[in-house]
Design a protein around this motif. Structure first.
Motif, PDB file in Angstrom:
ATOM      1  N   ALA A   1      34.850  31.099  31.540  1.00 56.69           N
ATOM      2  CA  ALA A   1      36.590  32.393  31.208  1.00 56.69           C
ATOM      3  C   ALA A   1      37.354  32.479  30.701  1.00 56.69           C
ATOM      4  N   TYR A   2      37.827  30.767  31.719  1.00 57.04           N
ATOM      5  CA  TYR A   2      39.047  30.291  31.048  1.00 57.04           C
ATOM      6  C   TYR A   2      38.922  30.210  29.551  1.00 57.04           C
ATOM      7  N   ALA A   3      38.012  29.214  29.041  1.00 55.25           N
ATOM      8  CA  ALA A   3      37.932  28.250  28.241  1.00 55.25           C
ATOM      9  C   ALA A   3      37.918  29.473  27.016  1.00 55.25           C
ATOM     10  N   ASN A   4      36.379  30.710  27.284  1.00 50.80           N
ATOM     11  CA  ASN A   4      36.469  31.375  25.919  1.00 50.80           C
ATOM     12  C   ASN A   4      36.510  32.857  26.464  1.00 50.80           C
ATOM     13  N   PRO A   5      38.075  32.954  26.757  1.00 44.26           N
ATOM     14  CA  PRO A   5      38.178  35.058  27.016  1.00 44.26           C
ATOM     15  C   PRO A   5      37.249  35.555  25.911  1.00 44.26           C
ATOM     16  N   GLY A   6      36.840  36.794  27.409  1.00 47.24           N
ATOM     17  CA  GLY A   6      35.947  37.913  26.659  1.00 47.24           C
ATOM     18  C   GLY A   6      34.374  37.026  26.265  1.00 47.24           C
ATOM     19  N   SER A   7      34.259  35.723  26.130  1.00 43.89           N
ATOM     20  CA  SER A   7      32.650  35.224  26.196  1.00 43.89           C
ATOM     21  C   SER A   7      32.384  35.950  27.297  1.00 43.89           C
ATOM     22  N   ILE A   8      32.497  35.786  28.647  1.00 40.77           N
ATOM     23  CA  ILE A   8      30.975  36.528  29.511  1.00 40.77           C
ATOM     24  C   ILE A   8      32.233  38.025  29.923  1.00 40.77           C
ATOM     25  N   SER A   9      31.687  38.506  31.497  1.00 38.63           N
ATOM     26  CA  SER A   9      33.051  39.258  32.005  1.00 38.63           C
ATOM     27  C   SER A   9      33.350  38.149  33.744  1.00 38.63           C
ATOM     28  N   ARG A  10      34.352  39.060  33.624  1.00 35.78           N
ATOM     29  CA  ARG A  10      35.801  38.296  34.539  1.00 35.78           C
ATOM     30  C   ARG A  10      35.334  38.754  36.240  1.00 35.78           C
ATOM     31  N   LYS A  11      35.416  37.701  37.045  1.00 38.38           N
ATOM     32  CA  LYS A  11      34.843  37.523  38.051  1.00 38.38           C
ATOM     33  C   LYS A  11      36.384  37.638  38.965  1.00 38.38           C
ATOM     34  N   ALA A  12      36.316  38.064  40.305  1.00 40.60           N
ATOM     35  CA  ALA A  12      37.965  37.653  40.831  1.00 40.60           C
ATOM     36  C   ALA A  12      37.921  36.264  41.002  1.00 40.60           C
ATOM     37  N   THR A  13      36.598  35.001  40.900  1.00 38.42           N
ATOM     38  CA  THR A  13      37.231  34.337  41.187  1.00 38.42           C
ATOM     39  C   THR A  13      37.191  33.569  39.277  1.00 38.42           C
ATOM     40  N   ASP A  14      37.638  34.058  38.373  1.00 31.13           N
ATOM     41  CA  ASP A  14      38.056  33.848  37.792  1.00 31.13           C
ATOM     42  C   ASP A  14      39.426  33.551  37.525  1.00 31.13           C
ATOM     43  N   ILE A  15      40.197  35.097  38.175  1.00 30.63           N
ATOM     44  CA  ILE A  15      41.167  35.181  37.946  1.00 30.63           C
ATOM     45  C   ILE A  15      41.765  33.995  38.987  1.00 30.63           C
TER      46      ILE A  15
END
Length: 132
Positions: free
Chosen positions: A69-83
């Motif tokens: 999620a960090y390297a490819n924003p928008g490629s997958i749905s974000r989760k709380a752990t991603d934030i």
């Protein structure tokens, strides 16, 4: 040390069809996934049984998801752990090398702390600040 292979669906560990086998001597004991963009299997190592293997596997999948999620924003749905991971990465980038080194000695008290430490280690690795 026992090598556990678990099936994955949508970045979540599936407890069914877990396989375990003795670890081969000399192999890396770092958790791994078969495909970081769409993992279907995760392999972990533990001496403490299947419940621990499930926890380790899910934590590793959360880290893989957060890095993706960090390297490819928008490629997958974000989760709380991603934030949590993204905020920790941004904070680590803003620190000096000496501050990052000092931060790397802090203790882990929660899963979020572990994600923050992973983010710090990722930044330090990118900057060549980790000891070999």
């Amino acid at each position: 040390m026992i090598k556990h292979t678990l099936h994955v669906r949508d970045f979540a560990v599936q407890a069914t069809n877990l396989t375990s086998e003795p670890d081969s001597t000399g192999s890396s004991q770092t958790p791994t996934v078969d495909d970081p963009r769409n993992p279907t299997r995760v392999t972990v190592y533990t001496t403490t049984g299947e419940a621990a293997a499930l926890r380790i596997a899910q934590r590793h999948l959360d880290l893989v998801h957060a890095r993706l999620a960090y390297a490819n924003p928008g490629s997958i749905s974000r989760k709380a752990t991603d934030i949590v991971y993204a905020e920790a990465r941004s904070r680590a980038e803003a620190l000096t090398p000496e501050q990052r080194r000092e931060e790397s000695f802090h203790f882990l008290h929660s899963d979020d702390d572990a994600l923050r430490m992973d983010a710090l280690n990722d930044v330090m690795e990118e900057h060549g600040e980790l000891d070999a």
